[in-house]
Design an enzyme around this catalytic site. Sequence first.
Site, PDB file in Angstrom:
ATOM      1  N   SER A 151       0.859  -1.188   0.000  1.00  0.00           N
ATOM      2  CA  SER A 151       0.000   0.000   0.000  1.00  0.00           C
ATOM      3  C   SER A 151       0.891   1.232   0.000  1.00  0.00           C
ATOM      4  CB  SER A 151      -0.867  -0.006   1.265  1.00  0.00           C
ATOM      5  OG  SER A 151      -1.377   1.291   1.502  1.00  0.00           O
ATOM      6  N   TYR A 200      -1.854  -0.983  10.144  1.00  0.00           N
ATOM      7  CA  TYR A 200      -1.802  -1.322   8.715  1.00  0.00           C
ATOM      8  C   TYR A 200      -0.514  -0.800   8.089  1.00  0.00           C
ATOM      9  CZ  TYR A 200      -3.596  -1.617   3.881  1.00  0.00           C
ATOM     10  OH  TYR A 200      -3.782  -1.899   2.547  1.00  0.00           O
TER      11      TYR A 200
HETATM   12  P1  NAP Z   1     -10.728  -7.282   0.157  1.00  0.00           P
HETATM   13  O1  NAP Z   1     -11.714  -7.125  -0.947  1.00  0.00           O
HETATM   14  O2  NAP Z   1     -11.149  -7.070   1.557  1.00  0.00           O
HETATM   15  O3  NAP Z   1     -10.084  -8.747   0.004  1.00  0.00           O
HETATM   16  C1  NAP Z   1      -9.194  -9.237   0.969  1.00  0.00           C
HETATM   17  C2  NAP Z   1      -8.890 -10.682   0.626  1.00  0.00           C
HETATM   18  O4  NAP Z   1      -7.994 -11.202   1.618  1.00  0.00           O
HETATM   19  C3  NAP Z   1     -10.135 -11.548   0.634  1.00  0.00           C
HETATM   20  O5  NAP Z   1     -10.080 -12.463  -0.430  1.00  0.00           O
HETATM   21  C4  NAP Z   1     -10.041 -12.275   1.970  1.00  0.00           C
HETATM   22  O6  NAP Z   1     -10.647 -13.556   1.860  1.00  0.00           O
HETATM   23  C5  NAP Z   1      -8.523 -12.425   2.113  1.00  0.00           C
HETATM   24  N1  NAP Z   1      -8.128 -12.611   3.513  1.00  0.00           N
HETATM   25  C6  NAP Z   1      -8.172 -11.696   4.510  1.00  0.00           C
HETATM   26  N2  NAP Z   1      -7.800 -12.262   5.680  1.00  0.00           N
HETATM   27  C7  NAP Z   1      -7.494 -13.558   5.403  1.00  0.00           C
HETATM   28  C8  NAP Z   1      -7.052 -14.661   6.182  1.00  0.00           C
HETATM   29  N3  NAP Z   1      -6.856 -14.543   7.512  1.00  0.00           N
HETATM   30  N4  NAP Z   1      -6.842 -15.847   5.583  1.00  0.00           N
HETATM   31  C9  NAP Z   1      -7.059 -15.983   4.251  1.00  0.00           C
HETATM   32  N5  NAP Z   1      -7.474 -14.971   3.449  1.00  0.00           N
HETATM   33  C10 NAP Z   1      -7.696 -13.783   4.026  1.00  0.00           C
HETATM   34  O7  NAP Z   1      -9.473  -6.336  -0.046  1.00  0.00           O
HETATM   35  P2  NAP Z   1      -8.657  -5.803  -1.330  1.00  0.00           P
HETATM   36  O8  NAP Z   1      -8.846  -4.357  -1.374  1.00  0.00           O
HETATM   37  O9  NAP Z   1      -8.909  -6.652  -2.511  1.00  0.00           O
HETATM   38  O10 NAP Z   1      -7.183  -6.049  -0.763  1.00  0.00           O
HETATM   39  C11 NAP Z   1      -6.232  -6.872  -1.407  1.00  0.00           C
HETATM   40  C12 NAP Z   1      -4.844  -6.331  -1.068  1.00  0.00           C
HETATM   41  O11 NAP Z   1      -4.693  -5.024  -1.610  1.00  0.00           O
HETATM   42  C13 NAP Z   1      -4.603  -6.196   0.437  1.00  0.00           C
HETATM   43  O12 NAP Z   1      -3.284  -6.615   0.742  1.00  0.00           O
HETATM   44  C14 NAP Z   1      -4.732  -4.696   0.675  1.00  0.00           C
HETATM   45  O13 NAP Z   1      -3.977  -4.282   1.789  1.00  0.00           O
HETATM   46  C15 NAP Z   1      -4.191  -4.151  -0.627  1.00  0.00           C
HETATM   47  N6  NAP Z   1      -4.601  -2.767  -0.941  1.00  0.00           N
HETATM   48  C16 NAP Z   1      -5.880  -2.481  -1.268  1.00  0.00           C
HETATM   49  C17 NAP Z   1      -6.234  -1.160  -1.586  1.00  0.00           C
HETATM   50  C18 NAP Z   1      -7.629  -0.786  -1.984  1.00  0.00           C
HETATM   51  O14 NAP Z   1      -7.915   0.393  -2.128  1.00  0.00           O
HETATM   52  N7  NAP Z   1      -8.534  -1.722  -2.179  1.00  0.00           N
HETATM   53  C19 NAP Z   1      -5.265  -0.155  -1.566  1.00  0.00           C
HETATM   54  C20 NAP Z   1      -3.958  -0.475  -1.214  1.00  0.00           C
HETATM   55  C21 NAP Z   1      -3.637  -1.795  -0.911  1.00  0.00           C
HETATM   56  P3  NAP Z   1     -11.595 -14.243   2.959  1.00  0.00           P
HETATM   57  O15 NAP Z   1     -12.285 -13.172   3.736  1.00  0.00           O
HETATM   58  O16 NAP Z   1     -12.495 -15.091   2.122  1.00  0.00           O
HETATM   59  O17 NAP Z   1     -10.644 -15.055   3.769  1.00  0.00           O
END
Ligand code: NAP
Length: 259
Positions: free
Chosen positions: A150, A165
Amino acid sequence: MAEQSPRAQPFSGRVALVTGASRGIGHALALELARAGAHVIALARTQGALEELDDAIRAAGSEATLVPCDLTDFDALDRLGAAIHERWKKLDIFVGNAGELGAVTPLSHIDPQDWDKVIAVNVTANWRLIRALDMPLRAAETGRVLFITSGIAHRADYRPYWGGYAVSKAALDALARTYAAETETTSNVKVMLANPGPLRTRMRAKAMPGEDPLTLKTPEDLAPKLLQFLLPSSVQTGKLYDFPSDEILSFAGPQPMSV
Ligand code: NAP
């Protein structure tokens, strides 16, 4: 009706593990990889969502292996590494995408259990996966690793309240860069980080509940951009791909203060 030309399959014969594949960025990238020919090993806790991904991957003419698993079950990650080695003798691609936001609150208010969970999912699980997957990644002709970080990990001005975070993502950057340095001269493995910027996902909605999600780009916009770092032809390692600027950035240390 005009015949559709078949999609290029640059990942045909390649095996790719994607964590957090049940929704958001991981889901979009898993599907993109499968459409480009990869066999996707899809890991997340939500089995129903993984099964829906499996349906979409089959409809695209590819195959997946589902791993319903909590990333904080570190013994399960060891077993996964052994199973991958046993079945394929290699792992071409590892995407450490799954992430946990934790509470957006002052450092002094963070619940210790919440802190431990953020560090466990965002840092320790990725280290445990490097440990469990190092052998099959090095055994692949061109192992490719991508961690989703991030912008908050390396902002010049740290934001209040995002402490757990931000700490976890800064640690993830150090983890990825160390693994890049360790593999650079001893293997064909390349290790990259990617900063998605704000994207329309559940995590972003939790972090910024007042924001209109329709103003944001989507995981489907990002996913095709990430494929370039997973291709055998990619030469980049130890760097950061920044999606908002569409640039590859190198890391700089602390800067001298201007007087
Ligand atoms: P999201 O829609 O909340 O998805 C998070 C994913 O992580 C889900 O598939 C969830 O699956 C999985 N997960 C979380 N905890 C877990 C655990 N204990 N064991 C196994 N799986 C787990 O979030 P996203 O935005 O796509 O985030 C993906 C990545 O991008 C993250 O690393 C986040 O920090 C990064 N990011 C996102 C943004 C943004 O704006 N969206 C910006 C910067 C960085 P289950 O709940 O099914 O386990």
